[in-house]
Write a protein that holds these residues in place. Structure first.
Motif, PDB file in Angstrom:
ATOM      1  N   SER A  45       0.841  -1.208   0.000  1.00 12.24           N
ATOM      2  CA  SER A  45       0.000   0.000   0.000  1.00 12.24           C
ATOM      3  C   SER A  45       0.874   1.255   0.000  1.00 12.24           C
ATOM      4  CB  SER A  45      -1.028  -0.026   1.132  1.00 12.24           C
ATOM      5  OG  SER A  45      -0.509   0.564   2.283  1.00 12.24           O
ATOM      6  N   ILE A  46       2.035   1.188   0.616  1.00  8.48           N
ATOM      7  CA  ILE A  46       2.945   2.351   0.593  1.00  8.48           C
ATOM      8  C   ILE A  46       3.459   2.592  -0.825  1.00  8.48           C
ATOM      9  CG2 ILE A  46       5.292   3.052   1.282  1.00  8.48           C
ATOM     10  CD1 ILE A  46       4.553   2.335   4.108  1.00  8.48           C
ATOM     11  N   ILE A  47       3.813   1.534  -1.500  1.00 12.15           N
ATOM     12  CA  ILE A  47       4.324   1.675  -2.877  1.00 12.15           C
ATOM     13  C   ILE A  47       3.222   2.240  -3.786  1.00 12.15           C
ATOM     14  CG2 ILE A  47       5.157   0.385  -4.909  1.00 12.15           C
ATOM     15  CD1 ILE A  47       6.718  -1.414  -2.879  1.00 12.15           C
ATOM     16  N   ALA A  48       1.971   1.757  -3.578  1.00  9.86           N
ATOM     17  CA  ALA A  48       0.858   2.233  -4.412  1.00  9.86           C
ATOM     18  C   ALA A  48       0.592   3.717  -4.156  1.00  9.86           C
ATOM     19  CB  ALA A  48      -0.399   1.417  -4.101  1.00  9.86           C
ATOM     20  N   ARG A  49       0.641   4.137  -2.867  1.00  5.98           N
ATOM     21  CA  ARG A  49       0.360   5.540  -2.532  1.00  5.98           C
ATOM     22  C   ARG A  49       1.468   6.457  -3.069  1.00  5.98           C
ATOM     23  NH1 ARG A  49      -1.968   7.079   3.381  1.00  5.98           N
ATOM     24  NH2 ARG A  49      -1.542   9.278   3.178  1.00  5.98           N
ATOM     25  N   ASP A  50       2.719   6.000  -2.994  1.00  5.00           N
ATOM     26  CA  ASP A  50       3.844   6.785  -3.548  1.00  5.00           C
ATOM     27  C   ASP A  50       3.620   7.048  -5.023  1.00  5.00           C
ATOM     28  OD1 ASP A  50       5.159   6.707  -1.166  1.00  5.00           O
ATOM     29  OD2 ASP A  50       6.821   5.429  -1.825  1.00  5.00           O
ATOM     30  N   LYS A  51       3.194   5.986  -5.708  1.00  8.35           N
ATOM     31  CA  LYS A  51       3.003   6.076  -7.156  1.00  8.35           C
ATOM     32  C   LYS A  51       1.888   7.083  -7.457  1.00  8.35           C
ATOM     33  CE  LYS A  51       1.834   2.840 -10.860  1.00  8.35           C
ATOM     34  NZ  LYS A  51       2.465   3.436 -12.010  1.00  8.35           N
ATOM     35  N   GLN A  52       0.791   6.966  -6.708  1.00  9.33           N
ATOM     36  CA  GLN A  52      -0.347   7.870  -6.929  1.00  9.33           C
ATOM     37  C   GLN A  52       0.049   9.330  -6.640  1.00  9.33           C
ATOM     38  OE1 GLN A  52      -3.959   6.583  -5.094  1.00  9.33           O
ATOM     39  NE2 GLN A  52      -4.911   8.524  -5.247  1.00  9.33           N
ATOM     40  N   ASP A  53       0.767   9.541  -5.539  1.00 10.87           N
ATOM     41  CA  ASP A  53       1.158  10.911  -5.165  1.00 10.87           C
ATOM     42  C   ASP A  53       2.148  11.515  -6.157  1.00 10.87           C
ATOM     43  OD1 ASP A  53      -0.438  10.868  -2.956  1.00 10.87           O
ATOM     44  OD2 ASP A  53       1.182  10.620  -1.500  1.00 10.87           O
ATOM     45  N   SER A  54       3.053  10.700  -6.699  1.00 12.65           N
ATOM     46  CA  SER A  54       4.076  11.287  -7.568  1.00 12.65           C
ATOM     47  C   SER A  54       3.620  11.390  -9.019  1.00 12.65           C
ATOM     48  CB  SER A  54       5.390  10.521  -7.460  1.00 12.65           C
ATOM     49  OG  SER A  54       5.166   9.168  -7.696  1.00 12.65           O
ATOM     50  N   GLU A  55       2.556  10.634  -9.365  1.00 17.59           N
ATOM     51  CA  GLU A  55       2.110  10.677 -10.762  1.00 17.59           C
ATOM     52  C   GLU A  55       0.894  11.559 -10.991  1.00 17.59           C
ATOM     53  OE1 GLU A  55       1.722   6.632 -12.071  1.00 17.59           O
ATOM     54  OE2 GLU A  55       3.891   6.318 -12.040  1.00 17.59           O
ATOM     55  N   ARG A  56       0.308  12.106  -9.896  1.00 15.58           N
ATOM     56  CA  ARG A  56      -0.889  12.925 -10.101  1.00 15.58           C
ATOM     57  C   ARG A  56      -0.503  14.213 -10.830  1.00 15.58           C
ATOM     58  NH1 ARG A  56      -1.681  14.791  -3.845  1.00 15.58           N
ATOM     59  NH2 ARG A  56      -0.123  16.431  -3.873  1.00 15.58           N
ATOM     60  N   GLU A  57      -1.497  14.788 -11.528  1.00 13.20           N
ATOM     61  CA  GLU A  57      -1.190  15.984 -12.324  1.00 13.20           C
ATOM     62  C   GLU A  57      -1.050  17.238 -11.481  1.00 13.20           C
ATOM     63  OE1 GLU A  57      -3.654  16.727 -15.776  1.00 13.20           O
ATOM     64  OE2 GLU A  57      -3.364  14.597 -16.288  1.00 13.20           O
ATOM     65  N   ALA A  58      -1.956  17.403 -10.491  1.00 16.12           N
ATOM     66  CA  ALA A  58      -1.908  18.625  -9.678  1.00 16.12           C
ATOM     67  C   ALA A  58      -0.876  18.467  -8.573  1.00 16.12           C
ATOM     68  CB  ALA A  58      -3.280  18.907  -9.073  1.00 16.12           C
ATOM     69  N   ALA A  59       0.138  19.321  -8.588  1.00 18.12           N
ATOM     70  CA  ALA A  59       1.181  19.338  -7.556  1.00 18.12           C
ATOM     71  C   ALA A  59       1.695  17.944  -7.196  1.00 18.12           C
ATOM     72  CB  ALA A  59       0.663  20.057  -6.309  1.00 18.12           C
ATOM     73  N   PRO A  60       2.284  17.241  -8.163  1.00 18.79           N
ATOM     74  CA  PRO A  60       2.800  15.909  -7.841  1.00 18.79           C
ATOM     75  C   PRO A  60       3.931  15.974  -6.807  1.00 18.79           C
ATOM     76  CG  PRO A  60       3.593  16.618  -9.982  1.00 18.79           C
ATOM     77  CD  PRO A  60       2.611  17.645  -9.527  1.00 18.79           C
ATOM     78  N   LEU A  61       4.085  14.891  -6.072  1.00 19.03           N
ATOM     79  CA  LEU A  61       5.126  14.860  -5.042  1.00 19.03           C
ATOM     80  C   LEU A  61       6.495  14.779  -5.697  1.00 19.03           C
ATOM     81  CD1 LEU A  61       5.891  14.451  -2.029  1.00 19.03           C
ATOM     82  CD2 LEU A  61       5.741  12.013  -2.484  1.00 19.03           C
ATOM     83  N   LYS A  62       7.228  15.866  -5.633  1.00 13.02           N
ATOM     84  CA  LYS A  62       8.606  15.818  -6.128  1.00 13.02           C
ATOM     85  C   LYS A  62       9.423  16.882  -5.398  1.00 13.02           C
ATOM     86  CE  LYS A  62       8.222  18.659 -10.345  1.00 13.02           C
ATOM     87  NZ  LYS A  62       8.408  19.949 -10.057  1.00 13.02           N
ATOM     88  N   PRO A  63      10.733  16.595  -5.198  1.00 10.73           N
ATOM     89  CA  PRO A  63      11.535  17.581  -4.473  1.00 10.73           C
ATOM     90  C   PRO A  63      11.699  18.864  -5.276  1.00 10.73           C
ATOM     91  CG  PRO A  63      12.801  15.552  -4.923  1.00 10.73           C
ATOM     92  CD  PRO A  63      11.495  15.408  -5.609  1.00 10.73           C
ATOM     93  N   ALA A  64      11.742  20.012  -4.592  1.00 12.13           N
ATOM     94  CA  ALA A  64      12.076  21.267  -5.272  1.00 12.13           C
ATOM     95  C   ALA A  64      13.521  21.126  -5.763  1.00 12.13           C
ATOM     96  CB  ALA A  64      11.964  22.420  -4.273  1.00 12.13           C
ATOM     97  N   ASP A  65      13.864  21.843  -6.847  1.00 12.57           N
ATOM     98  CA  ASP A  65      15.221  21.726  -7.394  1.00 12.57           C
ATOM     99  C   ASP A  65      16.286  22.045  -6.350  1.00 12.57           C
ATOM    100  OD1 ASP A  65      14.221  21.019  -9.814  1.00 12.57           O
ATOM    101  OD2 ASP A  65      14.235  23.078 -10.632  1.00 12.57           O
ATOM    102  N   ASP A  66      15.943  22.989  -5.454  1.00 10.04           N
ATOM    103  CA  ASP A  66      16.948  23.396  -4.462  1.00 10.04           C
ATOM    104  C   ASP A  66      16.697  22.773  -3.078  1.00 10.04           C
ATOM    105  OD1 ASP A  66      14.599  24.791  -4.221  1.00 10.04           O
ATOM    106  OD2 ASP A  66      15.529  26.745  -3.890  1.00 10.04           O
ATOM    107  N   ALA A  67      15.921  21.676  -3.025  1.00 16.13           N
ATOM    108  CA  ALA A  67      15.688  21.021  -1.727  1.00 16.13           C
ATOM    109  C   ALA A  67      16.840  20.067  -1.406  1.00 16.13           C
ATOM    110  CB  ALA A  67      14.373  20.250  -1.758  1.00 16.13           C
ATOM    111  N   ILE A  68      17.087  19.916  -0.127  1.00 14.35           N
ATOM    112  CA  ILE A  68      18.081  18.937   0.315  1.00 14.35           C
ATOM    113  C   ILE A  68      17.354  17.628   0.542  1.00 14.35           C
ATOM    114  CG2 ILE A  68      19.596  18.313   2.257  1.00 14.35           C
ATOM    115  CD1 ILE A  68      20.038  21.430   2.465  1.00 14.35           C
ATOM    116  N   GLU A  69      17.790  16.569  -0.097  1.00 13.27           N
ATOM    117  CA  GLU A  69      17.119  15.278   0.085  1.00 13.27           C
ATOM    118  C   GLU A  69      17.712  14.570   1.291  1.00 13.27           C
ATOM    119  OE1 GLU A  69      16.325  14.156  -4.492  1.00 13.27           O
ATOM    120  OE2 GLU A  69      15.495  12.817  -2.957  1.00 13.27           O
ATOM    121  N   PHE A  70      16.832  14.165   2.174  1.00 12.08           N
ATOM    122  CA  PHE A  70      17.267  13.558   3.430  1.00 12.08           C
ATOM    123  C   PHE A  70      16.560  12.204   3.575  1.00 12.08           C
ATOM    124  CE2 PHE A  70      16.411  13.921   8.293  1.00 12.08           C
ATOM    125  CZ  PHE A  70      17.414  13.001   8.569  1.00 12.08           C
ATOM    126  N   VAL A  71      17.330  11.145   3.409  1.00 14.00           N
ATOM    127  CA  VAL A  71      16.784   9.789   3.557  1.00 14.00           C
ATOM    128  C   VAL A  71      17.065   9.369   4.995  1.00 14.00           C
ATOM    129  CG1 VAL A  71      16.858   7.408   2.702  1.00 14.00           C
ATOM    130  CG2 VAL A  71      17.308   9.307   1.135  1.00 14.00           C
TER     131      VAL A  71
END
Ligand code: DC
Length: 228
Positions: free
Chosen positions: A177-203
């Motif tokens: 379900s986490i993988i499915a939600r990630d996919k839905q959030d990052s592929e949606r058209e309105a404001a998809p989940l993606k880092p800003a170009d100048d964001a620091i990625e923190f895993v």
């Protein structure tokens, strides 16, 4: 150190621990913690309470003018009211999560909540968490962090939480379900989940709430130090 005017944008997928970490940063620095997910959850709650289907876009848009949301802050705690009533934990149910995810895909809903978030951003002195904070709501934030953890790590944390609540669910189901939600959030058209170009990625695999918060506070100190 005076953090009082800093704006910290904290984005990332669900389950990365954003709200817990943001609260810890706020407690240690005096910034106000703004939970933007609660706004989408509250719009969702209104629709659920009025018998509107989560995927009936037309009815949802038509109902928006009646959705009266007010945000207040008491002792650093965010309180949300809907049409004059505190929403409390009503926005934390599975149904509210389902509705929030559905309504957040509608551009008109995003536009409806935009000004409320922007006016908080203009005041500064906040750490705001969400999905589009660094890209849309506070593109001029001093600190932008895109916080995530691997899907396996997030599934482990969520699985543990659910078992502690007595919910019987397998690790594989949670992971799926986490993988499915990630996919839905990052592929949606309105404001998809993606880092800003100048964001620091923190895993944050292997980090605790405490060490994750310290990492972000470290970035804030670095920013202020570099300005002196
Ligand atoms: O962070 P959360 O789980 O409370 O968010 C609830 C839903 O709202 C989630 O499906 C993503 C969406 N959301 C969004 O689209 N943009 C935001 N800034 C915050 C949340």
């Amino acid at each position: 150190m005076n953090f009082s005017k800093l704006r910290v944008a904290l984005d990332g997928p669900s389950g990365a621990g954003k709200s817990t970490v943001a609260k810890a940063v706020a407690a240690k620095t005096g910034l106000i913690y703004v939970d933007t997910g609660s706004l989408y959850r509250t719009v969702g709650l209104y629709m659920a309470q009025h018998g509107i289907d989560a995927y009936d876009t037309e009815k949802i848009i038509a109902a928006l003018p009646k959705v009266d949301i007010k945000l207040t802050y008491e002792d650093g705690q965010q309180c949300v009211s809907l049409c004059g009533e505190q929403v409390g934990d009503k926005i934390r149910t599975e149904q509210a999560s389902y509705y929030a995810s559905a309504v957040s895909k509608i551009p008109e809903v995003r536009a409806f909540l935009f000004e409320m978030q922007r006016s908080l951003a203009r005041e500064g002195g906040c750490i705001m968490d969400g999905r589009d904070i660094g890209t849309v709501i506070m593109p001029d934030a001093e600190i932008k962090v895109f916080m995530t953890a691997t899907a396996e790590e997030r599934a482990r944390r969520r699985h543990k939480e659910q078992r502690e609540k007595g919910i019987e669910v397998s690790f594989e189901e949670v992971l799926e379900s986490i993988i499915a939600r990630d996919k839905q959030d990052s592929e949606r058209e309105a404001a998809p989940l993606k880092p800003a170009d100048d964001a620091i990625e923190f895993v944050n695999d292997g980090y605790t709430v405490e060490t994750s918060a310290d990492y972000i506070i470290g970035l804030m100190k670095e920013y202020l130090g570099a300005k002196v």
